[in-house]
Design a protein around this motif. Structure first.
Motif, mmCIF file in Angstrom:
data_model
loop_
_atom_site.group_PDB
_atom_site.id
_atom_site.type_symbol
_atom_site.label_atom_id
_atom_site.label_comp_id
_atom_site.label_asym_id
_atom_site.label_seq_id
_atom_site.Cartn_x
_atom_site.Cartn_y
_atom_site.Cartn_z
ATOM 1 N N ASN A 67 47.396 47.190 44.425
ATOM 2 C CA ASN A 67 46.709 46.786 42.858
ATOM 3 C C ASN A 67 45.095 47.160 43.328
ATOM 4 O OD1 ASN A 67 44.930 44.578 40.667
ATOM 5 N ND2 ASN A 67 47.692 45.210 39.363
ATOM 6 N N ASP A 68 45.016 47.412 42.767
ATOM 7 C CA ASP A 68 43.151 47.688 43.055
ATOM 8 C C ASP A 68 42.085 46.150 42.563
ATOM 9 O OD1 ASP A 68 43.497 50.606 42.671
ATOM 10 O OD2 ASP A 68 42.803 50.382 41.169
ATOM 11 N N ARG A 69 43.162 45.263 42.325
ATOM 12 C CA ARG A 69 42.205 44.123 42.944
ATOM 13 C C ARG A 69 42.548 43.596 44.645
ATOM 14 N NH1 ARG A 69 44.041 37.916 40.456
ATOM 15 N NH2 ARG A 69 41.680 36.972 41.831
ATOM 16 N N LEU A 70 43.052 43.926 44.889
ATOM 17 C CA LEU A 70 42.930 43.092 46.808
ATOM 18 C C LEU A 70 42.109 44.374 46.903
ATOM 19 C CD1 LEU A 70 44.667 42.262 48.585
ATOM 20 C CD2 LEU A 70 45.729 44.119 48.690
ATOM 21 N N LYS A 71 40.792 43.816 47.759
ATOM 22 C CA LYS A 71 39.823 43.709 48.877
ATOM 23 C C LYS A 71 39.785 44.607 50.083
ATOM 24 C CE LYS A 71 38.266 45.397 44.651
ATOM 25 N NZ LYS A 71 38.640 44.802 43.988
ATOM 26 N N ILE A 72 40.263 43.152 50.234
ATOM 27 C CA ILE A 72 40.642 42.843 52.009
ATOM 28 C C ILE A 72 42.200 42.627 52.248
ATOM 29 C CG2 ILE A 72 39.602 41.338 52.034
ATOM 30 C CD1 ILE A 72 37.884 41.596 55.028
ATOM 31 N N ILE A 73 41.967 42.748 53.504
ATOM 32 C CA ILE A 73 43.170 42.814 54.646
ATOM 33 C C ILE A 73 42.728 42.421 56.336
ATOM 34 C CG2 ILE A 73 45.896 43.333 55.835
ATOM 35 C CD1 ILE A 73 46.299 45.369 53.686
ATOM 36 N N ALA A 74 43.026 40.932 55.908
ATOM 37 C CA ALA A 74 41.982 40.510 57.314
ATOM 38 C C ALA A 74 43.531 39.858 57.875
ATOM 39 C CB ALA A 74 41.486 38.831 56.533
ATOM 40 N N ASN A 75 43.350 40.687 59.464
ATOM 41 C CA ASN A 75 45.063 40.189 59.773
ATOM 42 C C ASN A 75 44.782 39.820 60.670
ATOM 43 O OD1 ASN A 75 46.786 42.937 59.552
ATOM 44 N ND2 ASN A 75 45.382 43.412 59.507
ATOM 45 N N ASN A 97 41.241 43.087 62.836
ATOM 46 C CA ASN A 97 41.643 41.935 63.154
ATOM 47 C C ASN A 97 40.910 41.203 63.336
ATOM 48 O OD1 ASN A 97 40.316 43.398 64.536
ATOM 49 N ND2 ASN A 97 41.936 44.204 66.448
ATOM 50 N N THR A 98 41.627 40.427 64.960
ATOM 51 C CA THR A 98 41.610 39.233 65.319
ATOM 52 C C THR A 98 41.502 39.095 67.189
ATOM 53 O OG1 THR A 98 43.959 38.290 65.597
ATOM 54 C CG2 THR A 98 42.363 37.659 63.800
ATOM 55 N N ASP A 307 35.301 35.137 55.226
ATOM 56 C CA ASP A 307 34.069 35.006 55.275
ATOM 57 C C ASP A 307 32.826 35.671 54.770
ATOM 58 O OD1 ASP A 307 35.171 32.560 54.790
ATOM 59 O OD2 ASP A 307 34.547 31.775 56.805
ATOM 60 N N ALA A 308 32.464 36.588 56.006
ATOM 61 C CA ALA A 308 31.734 38.095 56.048
ATOM 62 C C ALA A 308 32.052 38.601 54.703
ATOM 63 C CB ALA A 308 32.064 38.373 57.338
ATOM 64 N N PHE A 309 33.347 38.979 54.315
ATOM 65 C CA PHE A 309 33.152 39.915 53.573
ATOM 66 C C PHE A 309 32.894 39.553 52.160
ATOM 67 C CE2 PHE A 309 35.770 42.031 50.798
ATOM 68 C CZ PHE A 309 35.826 42.991 50.209
ATOM 69 N N PHE A 310 33.409 38.554 51.926
ATOM 70 C CA PHE A 310 33.031 37.736 50.546
ATOM 71 C C PHE A 310 31.532 37.110 50.397
ATOM 72 C CE2 PHE A 310 37.570 37.788 50.505
ATOM 73 C CZ PHE A 310 38.066 38.412 49.098
ATOM 74 N N ALA A 311 30.956 37.273 51.982
ATOM 75 C CA ALA A 311 29.764 37.171 51.693
ATOM 76 C C ALA A 311 28.773 38.314 51.671
ATOM 77 C CB ALA A 311 28.862 36.110 53.063
ATOM 78 N N GLY A 312 29.011 39.419 51.212
ATOM 79 C CA GLY A 312 28.722 40.754 50.935
ATOM 80 C C GLY A 312 28.122 40.842 52.833
ATOM 81 N N GLN A 316 33.343 41.454 61.796
ATOM 82 C CA GLN A 316 33.008 41.860 62.871
ATOM 83 C C GLN A 316 33.930 42.257 63.313
ATOM 84 O OE1 GLN A 316 32.433 38.759 65.965
ATOM 85 N NE2 GLN A 316 34.322 37.004 64.632
ATOM 86 N N ASP A 317 35.363 41.899 63.394
ATOM 87 C CA ASP A 317 36.368 42.825 63.404
ATOM 88 C C ASP A 317 37.248 43.986 62.383
ATOM 89 O OD1 ASP A 317 36.327 40.787 65.359
ATOM 90 O OD2 ASP A 317 37.296 39.483 64.405
ATOM 91 N N LEU A 318 36.015 44.286 61.978
ATOM 92 C CA LEU A 318 36.565 46.014 60.832
ATOM 93 C C LEU A 318 37.221 46.866 61.857
ATOM 94 C CD1 LEU A 318 36.447 46.124 57.571
ATOM 95 C CD2 LEU A 318 34.167 47.758 58.571
#
Length: 320
Positions: A67-75, A97-98, A307-312, A316-318
């Motif tokens: 779904n288009d609602r999903l914005k990020i997958i933080a593995n 990733n980590t 946290d970084a993504f939702f803070a705009g 760091q691990d994109l």
């Protein structure tokens, strides 16, 4: 302001879950059963972010139905071979990733597997555990000495370098193959090989620490095992897809390899039952990063990226 909705697909460490619940509207898989592809697709309409492990598959077919609602997958993993990065990028979904935080723990497991395989840990444990240790002689349970031997490493990233550091403690001569040569500071005396053909003949022990990509899938096959010195030891704590398992089994059966230490398999969970028939295979169920300190750090690193993504900001691990 409403908190972003986060789906945590598996049971993370208590510390990571506690932090997530403070900062996000969380949906947590407390039962820890691996979700199906249908569940992943359905959940994507209910959440802004997913924090999955490598057990969740985001292939092209699944990604196209997200779904288009999903914005990020933080593995919650370093490897991202379970994600079709190109398809996710086309969908506009960011992926992280980590790295860094699990290098030491994974290198510890690689060292354990190397020592266990070399010193016949499976056979020795079975003898004592089953009450069958009834004799001793100078020829009893003779294995391979690790100290002073040559160790080859494929993939000299963070984990590979941590493994090299462990090996130097055993006075091993470290050789490595990497996409590019490291600086002298990072090499720490390790010997660089620009091809596998050059590396493999110098490997009394070989340890894999590279990612699974289209270029590396099946990189260790019959021809490559044949290039290693006879009675050498093979270790894999990276990804099962790097190995042609039938060829590894044949090399162990015919004596080309003395033993193998494996923490990952083509099929997970479950592994390959053919390995269980061989006493010269020391196996673990993909637990390279399974320490309390590392699992906390992995969860925190994934949350740092969210946290970084939702803070705009740019995480760091994109990776996509």
């Amino acid at each position: 302001m409403n908190k972003p909705v986060l789906w945590i697909t598996r049971r993370l460490s208590d510390a990571a879950l506690e932090r997530a619940q403070k900062d996000y509207d969380t949906i947590i898989n407390w039962h820890d059963d691996p979700p199906s592809q249908e569940q992943i697709i359905a959940m994507s309409a209910k959440v802004d972010a997913i924090l999955p492990c490598h057990s969740e598959i985001f292939d092209r077919q699944t990604t196209e139905q997200l779904n288009d609602r999903l914005k990020i997958i933080a593995n919650h993993s370093v490897g991202v071979d379970h994600c079709d990065l190109a398809a996710l990028a086309q969908k506009g979904i960011r992926v992280t990733n980590t790295p860094d935080v699990l290098s030491d723990a994974t290198a510890e497991i690689a060292l354990l597997l190397m020592l266990g395989a070399a010193r016949r840990a499976v056979e020795g444990d079975a003898l004592v555990r089953n009450g069958k240790w009834e004799t001793w002689s100078p020829s009893f349970m003779v294995g391979k000495q690790v100290s002073g031997a040559r160790l080859g490493i494929i993939g000299m990233g963070r984990v590979g370098r941590a493994m090299a550091r462990n090996a130097r403690g055993l006075n091993m001569e470290v050789h490595y193959f990497n996409r590019s040569r490291l600086s002298a500071e990072l090499e720490q005396g390790a010997i660089y090989h620009d091809t596998l053909d050059s590396l493999l003949p110098d490997c009394d022990f070989l340890s894999l620490h590279c990612p699974a990509t289209p270029e590396t899938t099946g990189i260790m096959n019959a021809a490559r095992f044949a290039q290693m010195p006879k009675q050498s030891v093979f270790v894999n704590t990276a990804r099962g897809a790097l190995v042609v398992e039938e060829d590894l089994i044949a090399s162990l059966q015919d004596g080309q390899l003395f033993a193998a230490g494996l923490d990952c398999f083509v099929n997970e969970p479950g592994g390959n039952p053919e390995f269980a028939k061989l006493p010269n295979v020391f196996m673990l169920p993909h637990i390279g990063s399974a320490t309390d300190r590392t699992r906390d750090a992995m969860g925190f690193r994934a949350l740092d990226n969210l946290d970084a993504f939702f803070a705009g900001k740019i995480p760091q691990d994109l990776v996509a």
